[in-house]
Design a protein around this motif. Structure first.
Motif, short mmCIF file in Angstrom:
data_model
loop_
_atom_site.label_atom_id
_atom_site.label_comp_id
_atom_site.label_asym_id
_atom_site.label_seq_id
_atom_site.Cartn_x
_atom_site.Cartn_y
_atom_site.Cartn_z
N PHE A 445 12.80 -8.16 -19.25
CA PHE A 445 11.49 -8.60 -18.79
C PHE A 445 11.60 -9.74 -17.78
O PHE A 445 10.65 -10.00 -17.03
N MET A 446 12.74 -10.43 -17.74
CA MET A 446 12.91 -11.49 -16.75
C MET A 446 12.96 -10.92 -15.34
O MET A 446 12.69 -11.63 -14.36
N LEU A 447 13.32 -9.62 -15.22
CA LEU A 447 13.42 -8.99 -13.90
C LEU A 447 12.11 -8.35 -13.46
O LEU A 447 12.02 -7.85 -12.33
N ALA A 448 11.11 -8.33 -14.32
CA ALA A 448 9.86 -7.63 -14.00
C ALA A 448 9.19 -8.22 -12.77
O ALA A 448 8.84 -7.50 -11.83
N GLU A 449 8.97 -9.55 -12.77
CA GLU A 449 8.27 -10.16 -11.65
C GLU A 449 9.10 -10.14 -10.37
O GLU A 449 8.55 -9.84 -9.30
N PRO A 450 10.42 -10.45 -10.40
CA PRO A 450 11.20 -10.30 -9.15
C PRO A 450 11.18 -8.88 -8.61
O PRO A 450 11.08 -8.67 -7.39
N MET A 451 11.28 -7.87 -9.50
CA MET A 451 11.24 -6.49 -9.04
C MET A 451 9.87 -6.15 -8.46
O MET A 451 9.76 -5.39 -7.48
N MET A 452 8.82 -6.69 -9.05
CA MET A 452 7.48 -6.45 -8.55
C MET A 452 7.32 -7.02 -7.14
O MET A 452 6.80 -6.36 -6.24
N LEU A 453 7.79 -8.25 -6.92
CA LEU A 453 7.72 -8.85 -5.60
C LEU A 453 8.58 -8.11 -4.60
O LEU A 453 8.17 -7.87 -3.45
N THR A 454 9.79 -7.71 -5.06
CA THR A 454 10.68 -6.95 -4.17
C THR A 454 10.03 -5.63 -3.75
O THR A 454 10.11 -5.22 -2.58
N SER A 455 9.41 -4.95 -4.72
CA SER A 455 8.76 -3.67 -4.42
C SER A 455 7.62 -3.85 -3.43
O SER A 455 7.43 -3.05 -2.51
N VAL A 456 6.83 -4.93 -3.60
CA VAL A 456 5.71 -5.17 -2.69
C VAL A 456 6.21 -5.39 -1.28
O VAL A 456 5.69 -4.80 -0.30
N PHE A 457 7.24 -6.24 -1.14
CA PHE A 457 7.78 -6.51 0.20
C PHE A 457 8.42 -5.24 0.80
O PHE A 457 8.32 -4.99 2.01
N PHE A 458 9.07 -4.42 -0.07
CA PHE A 458 9.69 -3.19 0.41
C PHE A 458 8.62 -2.23 0.95
O PHE A 458 8.76 -1.68 2.05
N PHE A 459 7.53 -2.07 0.20
CA PHE A 459 6.47 -1.16 0.64
C PHE A 459 5.77 -1.70 1.89
O PHE A 459 5.37 -0.93 2.78
N LEU A 460 5.61 -3.01 1.99
CA LEU A 460 5.04 -3.59 3.20
C LEU A 460 5.94 -3.34 4.41
O LEU A 460 5.48 -3.01 5.52
N PHE A 461 7.27 -3.48 4.18
CA PHE A 461 8.23 -3.25 5.25
C PHE A 461 8.19 -1.77 5.69
O PHE A 461 8.16 -1.46 6.89
N MET A 462 8.18 -0.83 4.74
CA MET A 462 8.14 0.58 5.05
C MET A 462 6.83 0.95 5.76
O MET A 462 6.80 1.77 6.69
N ALA A 463 5.73 0.32 5.32
CA ALA A 463 4.45 0.59 5.97
C ALA A 463 4.46 0.10 7.41
O ALA A 463 3.92 0.76 8.32
N SER A 464 5.12 -1.06 7.64
CA SER A 464 5.21 -1.58 9.01
C SER A 464 6.06 -0.67 9.88
O SER A 464 5.71 -0.38 11.04
N VAL A 465 7.18 -0.20 9.31
CA VAL A 465 8.04 0.72 10.07
C VAL A 465 7.29 2.00 10.40
O VAL A 465 7.34 2.52 11.54
N ALA A 466 6.57 2.54 9.40
CA ALA A 466 5.82 3.77 9.65
C ALA A 466 4.73 3.56 10.70
O ALA A 466 4.49 4.41 11.55
N TYR A 467 4.08 2.41 10.64
CA TYR A 467 3.03 2.11 11.60
C TYR A 467 3.57 2.05 13.03
O TYR A 467 2.94 2.53 13.97
N LEU A 468 4.78 1.44 13.17
CA LEU A 468 5.36 1.30 14.52
C LEU A 468 5.85 2.63 15.08
O LEU A 468 5.99 2.79 16.29
N HIS A 469 6.17 3.58 14.22
CA HIS A 469 6.73 4.85 14.69
C HIS A 469 5.70 5.97 14.74
O HIS A 469 6.03 7.10 15.10
N VAL A 470 4.50 5.70 14.36
CA VAL A 470 3.47 6.73 14.40
C VAL A 470 2.64 6.53 15.66
O VAL A 470 2.20 5.42 15.99
N ASP A 471 2.45 7.62 16.39
CA ASP A 471 1.66 7.58 17.62
C ASP A 471 0.20 7.92 17.29
O ASP A 471 -0.11 9.04 16.89
#
Length: 476
Positions: A445-471
């Motif tokens: 359970f000590m990893l729950a919040e770090p993993m949650m933050l990591t997942s949020v930043f990962f999805f934000l990063f992927m969304a940014s990449v997708a946004y830049l590559h979509v015409d």
């Protein structure tokens, strides 16, 4: 008809059993007599202590079994007006003599007796070994009284000293015959306006002596009233909410919310700060408080509703920490102040692992402020916030408290944090004893919040990449 006969037999059997119980109880009381009794009452503070050598409200008596059957318990009697003010009561059996003397704690429990005269209340002391006929045992009892000093006059000006009444009995209330007894009352100064004389009664300096009285039957009582000066700070914490938050990342955070009041004679007239500072008037008021904190404290703060209060001094060493605080204004009778004290502690000093694999917090119950009475230590006078994912919490406290569980949600919590709430009223410094809170915790359970933050930043990063590559342009 047969049913009526059966009911009559049951009633007859119950009546016989009740009478036999009364006879047995009466016989047991008659089998015990107190050879000597000495009581020392210390009223130098608003916390009344009767204790032989430690200046606490203590009764020392020698019990003798004059009957034929062994005695396994001894009763203490208190008037109903006093028992509600008892905050702490302890008993110990004296073993050895003089330098080799030692004390063995005894179990003390409230009890009731049928047909108690004048509403008398009782506590039962359980002896380690039954007292056979002709044997004697020395028992020492310590009890603490709160809210037992009555200011008179009830209102005083800034320049006046505080006078109080103390009511008690010159003769120790007991269900047993007492061969010889003496009562001593220690006052804070030599100024004693008046005291009830129950001869022999003498006064020497700051001490009143009642007795010795000989051959007093059971339930003897001689009320006395002592009127004396007492300018000690009547500091009463009306409510203390103490939150202890555990973080397995290495810290323990304590936050304490105080509602402090001066419970002495109420202040009348206008307060003059010039007179207070120039002439040192207001002898019954107080403006300094001392809080004894655990060693190695850090990140200490002291504030109220206005903001941070800079008039505080912190002294630390490897054994203890002392925080001297000063409210924004001196407190006179009837005045109140609210403030918050907070500090951090290293987790490794207070969190341990038990042999069965469970973790437990070992901390001190009670109020850190010196010489204060806590009317309601709502644990939220002791509120323990466990990490998210903690299971099966249980608290071990050396005295009776009310317990229940709550759930608290903090940042990024999903299932919430388990909160163990311990509540106790009428708390005095003698309750500053260690207590433990046991719980089970999965380190995953000590990893729950770090993993949650990591997942949020990962999805934000992927969304940014997708946004830049979509015409998104409209094709012609």
């Amino acid at each position: 008809m047969e049913a009526l006969r059966s009911l009559a037999r049951l009633l007859l059997a119950f009546t016989i059993f009740s009478n036999l119980s009364l006879l047995a109880c009466s016989s047991a009381l008659q089998d015990i007599q107190i050879a000597t009794a000495e009581r020392r009452i210390d009223v130098s503070s608003h916390i009344i202590k009767v204790f032989l050598t430690l200046k606490i409200d203590e009764v020392v008596f020698q019990v003798e079994n004059t009957g034929t059957s062994p005695i396994s318990e001894v009763l203490l009697a208190f008037p109903p007006t006093q028992v509600d003010h008892i905050s702490s009561l302890k008993a110990a059996l004296t073993v050895g003599k003089k330098k080799k003397k030692s004390y063995v704690p005894l179990e003390v429990n409230p009890t009731e007796l049928p047909d108690a005269p004048n509403g008398t209340k009782y506590f039962k002391i359980l002896l380690l070994n039954p007292l056979s006929a002709g044997e004697t045992a020395t028992v020492e009892v310590l009890y603490i009284l709160t809210h037992s000093l009555e200011p008179f006059p009830v209102e005083i000006s800034q320049s006046e000293s505080q006078l109080v009444y103390y009511r008690d009995s010159a003769i120790i209330l007991s269900p047993y015959y007492i061969k010889q007894q003496t009562t001593f009352i220690k006052t804070p100064s030599t100024r004693v306006e008046s005291f009830t004389r129950v001869e022999p009664a003498t006064r020497a300096g700051i001490e009143l002596k009642y007795g010795p009285y000989k051959d007093r039957p059971a339930y003897s009582y001689a009320p006395v009233l002592v009127h004396f000066e007492n300018n000690s700070p009547f500091a009463v914490v009306e409510e203390l909410v103490r939150e202890i938050e555990i973080s397995h990342w290495g810290s323990l955070q304590i936050t304490e919310h105080y509602t402090l009041a001066h419970a002495g004679a109420r202040h009348k007239g206008v307060f003059s700060r010039v007179d207070y500072q120039a002439r040192s008037s207001g002898v019954s008021s107080f403006k300094h408080l001392l809080a004894r904190l655990p060693p190695r404290v850090h990140s200490v703060f002291y504030r109220d509703q206005i903001g941070n209060i800079s008039s505080s001094h912190l002294r630390t060493d490897y054994r203890r920490s002392e925080l001297e605080i000063e409210p924004r204004y001196p407190l006179f009778g009837g005045w109140k102040a609210t403030f918050v004290i907070g500090y951090g502690l290293p987790l490794q000093d207070f969190l341990f692992e038990s042999p069965d694999g469970r973790r437990y917090l070992n901390f001190t119950f009670g109020c850190p402020l010196v010489e204060t009475v806590v009317d309601k230590l709502t644990l939220k006078v002791r509120l323990v916030v466990l990490p998210e994912g903690s299971k099966d919490p249980s608290a071990v406290v050396p005295f009776t408290v009310d317990q229940h569980l709550e759930t608290k949600y903090s940042y990024l919590d999903i299932v919430g944090r388990t909160v163990v709430v311990l509540e106790k009223k009428n708390v005095v410094p003698e309750h500053n004893s260690p207590f433990q809170v046991y719980y089970s915790f999965n380190p995953v359970f000590m990893l729950a919040e770090p993993m949650m933050l990591t997942s949020v930043f990962f999805f934000l990063f992927m969304a940014s990449v997708a946004y830049l590559h979509v015409d998104f342009s409209i094709s012609k």
